[in-house]
Design an enzyme around this catalytic site. Sequence first.
Site, mmCIF file in Angstrom:
data_model
loop_
_atom_site.group_PDB
_atom_site.id
_atom_site.type_symbol
_atom_site.label_atom_id
_atom_site.label_comp_id
_atom_site.label_asym_id
_atom_site.label_seq_id
_atom_site.Cartn_x
_atom_site.Cartn_y
_atom_site.Cartn_z
ATOM 1 C CE LYS A 9 -3.624 2.266 2.738
ATOM 2 N NZ LYS A 9 -2.906 3.555 2.783
ATOM 3 C CE LYS A 14 4.617 0.837 -3.259
ATOM 4 N NZ LYS A 14 4.768 2.205 -2.815
ATOM 5 C CE LYS A 40 5.702 7.265 -2.324
ATOM 6 N NZ LYS A 40 5.005 6.033 -2.635
ATOM 7 C CG ASP A 127 -2.481 2.362 -2.378
ATOM 8 O OD1 ASP A 127 -1.257 2.310 -2.565
ATOM 9 O OD2 ASP A 127 -3.003 2.813 -1.343
#
Length: 729
Positions: A9, A14, A40, A127
């Site tokens: 998520k 991660k 990102k 996600d």
Amino acid sequence: MFQIAIYGKGGIGKSTVSANLSYALAKEGNRVLQVGCDPKHDSTRLLLGGAAQRTVLGYIRDVPPVQRRLEDVLQEGALGIKCVEAGGPEPGVGCAGRGILTTFDVLKKLGLDDHEFDIKVYDVLGDVVCGGFAVPLRREYADAVCLVTSGEFMSIYAANNILKGVRNFDGSSARVAGLIFNGRGLEGEDEMVERFARAVDLPILARIPRSALFAQAEKEARTVMEMFPDSVLAKVIGTLSRHVIRASEDPSVLRAARPLDDDQLNALAAGRPVPMAEVREEPPRPADEQACPKAALARCEPPQLPAAPQDRKVVHTCATNGAVYCTSQIDGAVTIVHGPRSCAHIMSSSSDYYTLSSWKRNGEVQFGPAAARVASTDMDDHLSIFGGVAELERLIREELDKGFRTVFVVTTCASGIIGDDVASMAKRVEGEFEGAEVKVIESDGNITGEWDQGYLDAVGKAIELVDRAVPAESGMVNIIAERDFFNYNRESNFKAAREVLGGLGLEVNCRFLCECDIPSIRWFQRGGLSIMAQDDAMSRQICEMLRDRLGARIFDLPLPVGLHETVAWVEKLAGQMGREAAGRSMVTEIREEYRKGTSELRPLLKGRKVLVSDNYSQDIDWLLDLLLDLDMVVLKAGLGPKHMPDRSRHRSSIVFQEDYSPEDMRPDIDAMRPDLILADHRLPQDLACRCDIVHRPDVGVRSSIALAKRWADIIRLPAVEGWKDGEEL
């Protein structure tokens, strides 16, 4: 080479885990590549000393294909680790998942596969495991999958979704390495993760405690493995790297994905016992058939496909096509297809659009196909990733600058899937140009529906152009719902209809919507009565739209063909429009023209036996009337599935057969030996019988007589040409 995908998520850590794992693997002497697959684009920051890496998607946005080089997006970090960042579009536009697909394709084309690596680490947002973000789950990209999770329910929920994605790709095959427990310091967190691990039958490969060392290392833009090599955290990550190395050497340690269903997840969240998830088993096959080598192809049975659902309607062509067909008929407007060039080309180059007509462009009269009124944003992979609204806006402004004041924008599957906000942009641009109207038809290709739905959506937008204040004028009528897809006789039919109407002193105000123009649509209300070109389900829907939105008066009979229909139509229309005397005179002329024509042809056709096969029309009484008036013998009328023979005037005197097929026709030909077969569809070429393809003729009786003359000529010909009988030339 071994490839591993680290999923988790957003915000679960991660990227930090991936960077530290890559460092630990490189420290063991492995040549490592880390690929960040998160919009990102911060996956490799700790390996590059905090330096911002150029993303692949940003690169392809700014650099033409011929100028691209792999070294521009492949950087070297700590311990020689190679780093790549996929990047993504601006928030709220485009499709980041599509961007992942494009990233992998571009890297391959730039030669990344030519570099030798021992291990590739993919750091992937988990996600939403859409088709794009699921790319690293495919076997050509990942040999193993690790799931980063904490004890928070949404983190576990995301991990479970990833397991569902793995199962969808792999079935019962083993490819999951296990869980990486990245602790948040929550109460009962360990127990929650352990219960989840037991339920999905996965090992916890590493338990990473919450620690301030991560924050300290990140301030220095370094990994914990590099900055604190003797810490407990470094030892935990070192253990994780050895698990990865072991999996690369011994795939038997990997496990199948066994995701939980909703009830099991709810039980987990509520603290109730959770039974182990079931693995989806596949039936065993003989060893020699598992790979199905070429030598065994003869023994391999073809796959048995599931039967097609009988209650689902096949979508023959998309809603975008229907909308473009409708709006491209309007002179003075331009239609912009917001989608791939191929979509616009297929729609605008099909025969439907090549009705020649005069129209204006840049103030000058042009003569050409309706296709010339169609433009396209030429949406490609670039626009699919970064959003196509800006390019669409540019094209709209370009067309408005040329002088168009009515622009239809029709969306396609591509623009619909990525969620381009076309409507708000169109409204803003519309306000900047005086008198401009930008009508957005969000048909979204097959997503919305098929051809009919798109056409009706376009009709609704065209209705918005009508000036409701225009008063009705005596003697003016509209013809609505002309849609002859194959252009057999559209213009000749309109000419015949205008001639019949002219005999009653009536003039056509607007052809809605067929080869019409913007002024005639604006003045639609001048036509006090609107007449359907044809009577079918979609024409009736258009009538209802015009009634509901404009209060339009609709004549309840469509344009007629044949004697019976034409006489009834003229008499009723003349009565409604107060032209009874003109109607009586016209009926007399029509009857005499029909009598004279059939009398001349009857001696040539009398007694000739006819077999009728009609798949598409809902009413063929005009054809049966003509055959009987010529004293021809109708052996049978074979009908398609939409026919309603109970409504026919001839149901008591002619044999009808519904769902009539070519298989039904052959024995009928042998038994009945017809002189002529009349069909509205293509017939097998090997039929030993005279045939004619018949479509609904023009308005009135003149074209019906012309049709009978053609039959007389066909009857004179031999049923089978000599060379087909094997005669020598």
